[in-house]
Design a protein around this motif. Sequence first.
Motif, PDB file in Angstrom:
ATOM      1  N   CYS B 392      16.063  16.689  -8.249  1.00 11.03           N
ATOM      2  CA  CYS B 392      16.666  15.748  -7.297  1.00 11.03           C
ATOM      3  C   CYS B 392      15.613  15.078  -6.419  1.00 11.03           C
ATOM      4  O   CYS B 392      15.831  13.994  -5.910  1.00 11.03           O
ATOM      5  CB  CYS B 392      17.666  16.461  -6.398  1.00 11.03           C
ATOM      6  SG  CYS B 392      19.195  16.867  -7.229  1.00 11.03           S
ATOM      7  N   SER B 393      14.474  15.736  -6.231  1.00  5.97           N
ATOM      8  CA  SER B 393      13.454  15.166  -5.351  1.00  5.97           C
ATOM      9  C   SER B 393      12.481  14.263  -6.095  1.00  5.97           C
ATOM     10  O   SER B 393      11.600  13.669  -5.476  1.00  5.97           O
ATOM     11  CB  SER B 393      12.669  16.293  -4.663  1.00  5.97           C
ATOM     12  OG  SER B 393      13.548  17.206  -4.064  1.00  5.97           O
ATOM     13  N   ILE B 479      18.685  15.669  -1.246  1.00  4.14           N
ATOM     14  CA  ILE B 479      18.725  14.214  -1.051  1.00  4.14           C
ATOM     15  C   ILE B 479      18.431  13.857   0.408  1.00  4.14           C
ATOM     16  O   ILE B 479      17.709  12.901   0.697  1.00  4.14           O
ATOM     17  CB  ILE B 479      20.074  13.636  -1.537  1.00  4.14           C
ATOM     18  CG1 ILE B 479      20.182  13.821  -3.065  1.00  4.14           C
ATOM     19  CG2 ILE B 479      20.197  12.172  -1.176  1.00  4.14           C
ATOM     20  CD1 ILE B 479      19.062  13.219  -3.888  1.00  4.14           C
ATOM     21  N   LYS B 482      14.847  14.116   0.545  1.00  3.02           N
ATOM     22  CA  LYS B 482      14.194  13.023  -0.182  1.00  3.02           C
ATOM     23  C   LYS B 482      14.118  11.771   0.694  1.00  3.02           C
ATOM     24  O   LYS B 482      13.099  11.086   0.747  1.00  3.02           O
ATOM     25  CB  LYS B 482      14.977  12.748  -1.478  1.00  3.02           C
ATOM     26  CG  LYS B 482      14.517  11.543  -2.276  1.00  3.02           C
ATOM     27  CD  LYS B 482      13.176  11.741  -2.923  1.00  3.02           C
ATOM     28  CE  LYS B 482      12.813  10.544  -3.807  1.00  3.02           C
ATOM     29  NZ  LYS B 482      11.364  10.409  -3.964  1.00  3.02           N
ATOM     30  N   LYS B 483      15.215  11.487   1.403  1.00  6.71           N
ATOM     31  CA  LYS B 483      15.212  10.331   2.303  1.00  6.71           C
ATOM     32  C   LYS B 483      14.138  10.499   3.379  1.00  6.71           C
ATOM     33  O   LYS B 483      13.400   9.575   3.699  1.00  6.71           O
ATOM     34  CB  LYS B 483      16.592  10.181   2.971  1.00  6.71           C
ATOM     35  CG  LYS B 483      17.680   9.728   2.030  1.00  6.71           C
ATOM     36  CD  LYS B 483      18.938   9.284   2.771  1.00  6.71           C
ATOM     37  CE  LYS B 483      19.722  10.434   3.352  1.00  6.71           C
ATOM     38  NZ  LYS B 483      20.979  10.030   4.004  1.00  6.71           N
ATOM     39  N   ASP B 486      10.557  10.284   1.749  1.00  2.00           N
ATOM     40  CA  ASP B 486      10.202   8.898   1.411  1.00  2.00           C
ATOM     41  C   ASP B 486       9.790   8.113   2.645  1.00  2.00           C
ATOM     42  O   ASP B 486       8.787   7.399   2.631  1.00  2.00           O
ATOM     43  CB  ASP B 486      11.390   8.191   0.733  1.00  2.00           C
ATOM     44  CG  ASP B 486      11.499   8.535  -0.750  1.00  2.00           C
ATOM     45  OD1 ASP B 486      10.606   9.255  -1.252  1.00  2.00           O
ATOM     46  OD2 ASP B 486      12.463   8.092  -1.397  1.00  2.00           O
ATOM     47  N   LYS B 490       5.883   7.450   2.443  1.00  6.97           N
ATOM     48  CA  LYS B 490       5.738   6.136   1.831  1.00  6.97           C
ATOM     49  C   LYS B 490       5.787   5.004   2.863  1.00  6.97           C
ATOM     50  O   LYS B 490       5.542   3.856   2.524  1.00  6.97           O
ATOM     51  CB  LYS B 490       6.822   5.926   0.760  1.00  6.97           C
ATOM     52  CG  LYS B 490       6.654   6.876  -0.439  1.00  6.97           C
ATOM     53  CD  LYS B 490       7.724   6.683  -1.498  1.00  6.97           C
ATOM     54  CE  LYS B 490       7.539   7.684  -2.647  1.00  6.97           C
ATOM     55  NZ  LYS B 490       8.671   7.676  -3.586  1.00  6.97           N
ATOM     56  N   SER B 569      16.939   2.715   9.902  1.00  5.96           N
ATOM     57  CA  SER B 569      17.156   1.821   8.764  1.00  5.96           C
ATOM     58  C   SER B 569      17.160   2.582   7.444  1.00  5.96           C
ATOM     59  O   SER B 569      17.627   2.092   6.435  1.00  5.96           O
ATOM     60  CB  SER B 569      16.088   0.727   8.736  1.00  5.96           C
ATOM     61  OG  SER B 569      14.851   1.277   8.320  1.00  5.96           O
ATOM     62  N   ARG B 570      16.601   3.787   7.439  1.00  2.00           N
ATOM     63  CA  ARG B 570      16.603   4.600   6.212  1.00  2.00           C
ATOM     64  C   ARG B 570      17.658   5.703   6.278  1.00  2.00           C
ATOM     65  O   ARG B 570      17.655   6.613   5.462  1.00  2.00           O
ATOM     66  CB  ARG B 570      15.221   5.217   5.993  1.00  2.00           C
ATOM     67  CG  ARG B 570      14.095   4.195   5.856  1.00  2.00           C
ATOM     68  CD  ARG B 570      14.322   3.259   4.660  1.00  2.00           C
ATOM     69  NE  ARG B 570      13.303   2.227   4.567  1.00  2.00           N
ATOM     70  CZ  ARG B 570      13.531   0.927   4.753  1.00  2.00           C
ATOM     71  NH1 ARG B 570      14.755   0.492   5.046  1.00  2.00           N
ATOM     72  NH2 ARG B 570      12.558   0.046   4.635  1.00  2.00           N
ATOM     73  N   GLU B 571      18.511   5.625   7.311  1.00  2.00           N
ATOM     74  CA  GLU B 571      19.580   6.609   7.502  1.00  2.00           C
ATOM     75  C   GLU B 571      19.055   8.037   7.568  1.00  2.00           C
ATOM     76  O   GLU B 571      19.602   8.954   6.962  1.00  2.00           O
ATOM     77  CB  GLU B 571      20.674   6.447   6.444  1.00  2.00           C
ATOM     78  CG  GLU B 571      21.402   5.130   6.628  1.00  2.00           C
ATOM     79  CD  GLU B 571      22.547   4.907   5.653  1.00  2.00           C
ATOM     80  OE1 GLU B 571      23.258   5.872   5.355  1.00  2.00           O
ATOM     81  OE2 GLU B 571      22.711   3.764   5.205  1.00  2.00           O
TER      82      GLU B 571
END
Lengths: 288, 980
Positions: B392-393, B479, B482-483, B486, B490, B569-571
């Motif tokens: 998932c990641s 998840i 992951k958010k 990221d 990133k 903005s990326r929740e």
Amino acid sequence: MAVAVQQNAPQVTGLTRQSATAMIDEKALIMSGFGINSEMETKEVLTRAGMDADIVHINDLIAGRKRLSEYRMLIFPGGFSYGDDTGAGNAYANRVRNNLWDDLLEFLDGDNLVLGICNGFQILANLGLVPAFDKHFKRDIALMPNQSGRLECRFVSLKPAADNLWTKGIERLYCPVAHGEGNLSCSKETLLRLKRQKMIAFTYCQEDLTPAYGKYPWNPNGSVEDIAGITSVDGKVLGLMPHPERAIEFVNLYDWPLRKEMMRRKGVSVPTESMNMQLFRNAVGYFR
Amino acid sequence: MESCVHRIEVHYSTDPRLKMRTSRIRSLGFQIDELHLIDVYTIATSTRDFSKTELEDIGTQLVNPVVQKFLADIPTKIPFDYAIEVGFLPGVTDNVGATARQTIEDFFSLKFIEGEAVYTSQLFLVCGTLSPAELQKLGATLANPLVNRLLIRTRAEYGDKGMDPVVPVVHLDELPTAETVNLDIEDTELARIGKEGIVDSSTGQRRGPLALDLAQMQVIRNYFESQGRMPTDIEIESLAQTWSEHCKHTIFASAMDDDVPNGLYKTFIQAATNKIRAEKGDKDICLTVFTDNSGAIIFDDTYLVTHKVETHNSPSALDPFGGALTGIVGVNRDTIGFGLGAKPCINFYGYCVGDPDYDPALFRGKNKSMPILSPRQILDGVVRGVGVGGNCSGIPTPQGWCWFDNRYAGKPLVFAGTVGVMPREHSGRKLYEKEAAPGDLIVVAGGRVGKDGIHGATFSSEALDPKSPVTAVQIGDPITQKKLSDVIVKEARDLDLYRSITDNGAGGISCSVAEMAKECNGCHVYLDKVPLKYHGMAPWEIWISESQERMTLAVPKEKLDAFMSLMQSREVEATVIGKFTDSGKCVVEWHGNVVMDIGLDFLHDGVPKKHLATTYTQKTYPEPESSCPDRLDATMLSMLQRKNICSKEFISIQYDHTVQGGHVLGPVQGIGRVQAEATLTKVVPNSKKGVGLSQGLFPTYSEIDPYLMAGAAIDTAIRGLIAIGVPLDTIAILDNFCWCSSDEPERLGQLKLAALGCYDYAVAFGTPFISGKDSMYNDFSGFDADDNPVKVSVPPTLLISSIGIHPDVTKSVSMDAKIKGDLVYVIGETAEELGGSEYFALLGGIGNTVPKLDAALLKTRYGGLTDALSYELVASAFPVSHGGLGIALAKVAIAGQLGMDITIPSNMRPDYYLFSESLGRFVVTVAPDHKRAFERICGADAHLLGRVGGKDLRITSGKILLDLPVADLTNAYKAPFRGY
């Protein structure tokens, strides 16, 4: 025992074209966010094929910070959007449909390309962007859980099943699958239309290009008629379960050490690129 | 609270999952005729209801109508005999439910308020005849009572109404305040608080282990006496977290006997690295060692790579899936929390479990209460947990291993590691350095805090017994992480939006904030600002909760707006919970009251030093009595079927090992698909270099000779990388000690010898330790079926993981024999060293002669092979490991699906020669054209054994010892786990 008979396989060695590729002016948009995870390697492969790409978080499109209309290719890359919850690709597709539908329809009206790989294909299927018979964007296919009941990561062979802009000059692709839900299922009528309208782009096959006949591991998920990828009616939208973008160099291929040794003994020079690059060169070539 | 409850039941028209699920249930011994799976969504709201039409819309969003159908508020009606529903207990993370909620929110443009949620469960409709006892047992295999609720109904009970909608909402009614704790009490009672926890004033029950001993409790009492006040519960809980064995590694830090006054860590691990770095001078590969969340080495002039291996043993014993999942996503955060944030690029796993065919029938309580999970259940769960985490990641998981020994049946060991990659600098800023400054805001980003994981750090410092708290269990949400990952690695990192970052692992924010506070010398936290999953948590619980998917950052005031709007903005939820200071203190407020005020020096350095005494008794074991069989065909097939030797490919293929596009040498190799000892992955596109990973582990040698056990692990970890072409001078190693009964002088004596072995062999090879972790109490205390007390301790286990940089991946080699006619060599010498070997285990013995090691000699040998590989003279290479030369030859043949004709020398018992586990050896195949050049480089170390060819592996020594078709070898190698 699933031992592939590689020695008898044809010498599909991939490409020799390695000169620096001229960049085109058109740009691609690669979707990201909420568990999509293959955006960086997808950008890398597009760059190598000659097209600049922006990785754009879906929330930046929804908020209007980026606009789809500035791009000519839209890519839904691989990943585990929303952890495959409520069905792989379903939740991300819902997010697109509930927030970006009009922009997407406008994009599809233009002379643009859409590519969905793995989770991206699952998103396209849930959006109804493939097969989209008669431009009706409804769900006609499903990518169900694999017959093995779990995620399967292994290299598979693919052969083109139609002549279209994506398959030009491709004899065989050899790349990984890595999905838990890639088992394509649809009604008999849908299957017939897919075949009749030449919309089956790639099928799983054995190393020597004979069909997989539904047999594991060549067909890794139980997909009907060994289907690995389909296009829209006009061929501009492609959804594909396997990951050619993950094996674009010769050393990414599962069997490269054996191939290398065989080539060296024959005095053949060893390529640096794999056959899988051709798919992306074809996509970029559409705009050349 | 929730007043409107609706239930949506989803089923497939033709369910592709059924074939596997049915056969799995049958394989566990349940004679079921048919099975149907129904996915259930229970929607609970209070501020608005959904109409019938709206529920139809919701259902449509949750299915694919091509293959699935749903029923809203109508029970599924198909023929069945029993209905078994498995859902989550209150407070357990429900990822699918959270996604369904978001979809509904999006569709109707609304927001669920607190207390409103979607809960998922799975309904198994079973046809067949099962006794009530069998039915209960089937339920128990489908649900883990620590995280799942289970409801079983017969068809008659199900009736027309179906199952009841269940809303597993958390109800807490304890008083959320901090309490003072009187430590001015008798020492026996003081010790009891340390062992069993503070007495909760409202319930009268102990809150769970602090894992503080009497000496530590006395130091705490004295500190607060000197402050002239009583401590609060949150202060004591906080000290327990920070001082835990898990966080402070007190056993490795304590003085030992007379000869190790500075403790094992400083004397043997850190000192080895310091010495190696000094000796290597300009060629030092280390950038950050031991101080950060991961260790880092140089990749090239631009990039660095990090590595860290953690264990998650106790949680995995209770909930294998959740424990392993949080183990892997937890160590991912050690990567994101390295420096200013490295990108996780390779996951690594290792499992020590009991034989899955063995049923230990042990219980945590008397009267057969609280049975422990079977090795099979544990294996299934941990394999799935690490898979879900990595898959998932989007992190490839190529490298890993699995080791079976019934001494792991009480407590499994679950190792989880992550390699990260990061530019060394960005805009002139060194990304591997970080420092919070006074005035920076403390920001927590990611998931919310619940009761999950409370006492995780102190609990893993204790042996597993009936009082293990169930709140130590947690389910990860990859998840959400992951958010978070990221947006950090990133985006935010390269925008220079924060000055420091660390992960929330053991001890939660109590440890992460206090740890970062060292960088600036103080912190002030407003605990009531921390976002919670549900109301009613006490301040001490919020402070030490180990809820997953959270990072703590130091954000300068002027960057806060930019940081927060990016997160929004990326929740990704981000909250300011305080500020860093230079007060020298860790101060915590709760609704305006100071509930904690402790000097940082006491918090971090106040833990009393121990002086440990060790003993060591050399054990001897009878040598197995046997004579060499006339032919070894049957022996070879039995060896290949040993669980520690055979294929565990079912694990490799369910882990995505190709994501991120860097696959070069994967977990299985050759057309015969054999599991390799090392893998190679590209982590920087357009670089020729790659990252090699391998490992060594010899728990069967520990009881014979812990010093040589450590040597074997180090040599094997290094040799795996040498075989694929990674040069010795680029290799770094990591240590994970998983010991047992570490309060016993004998066990500590073994530990001391193993640590000394680590020092000697790491220094001799010149491979620095860059990171390590220890877990000292891997014991299970419980009862057998007759209520006899039982203690099961793991064998002293040392995992050495290795990481190295391959200079040109196009010159790496895989393990499979490739071309008919190639020459087969063994590099290195074989001695009669079978103590603790797989062969002696097959013969039912242990023996005493474990392999010896001359690192100086091996260094030269490995340099030779590295040269031969760089000149591309070698077609395949494979290290000889568990099972010895015979097994290595068989694996190379199976991988290539090619036979071999081998002649072995006759100066040793042939079975001993073939299955001795002498170190420092490789099997290589070489094209005949390269014979002379290869032999010139590898010299006398290389012994020509025969040739590749034909369909059989034939081994001769004067007479034919063994002649088996490769197809038969392949079958034996793959048989044991077929069907997993």
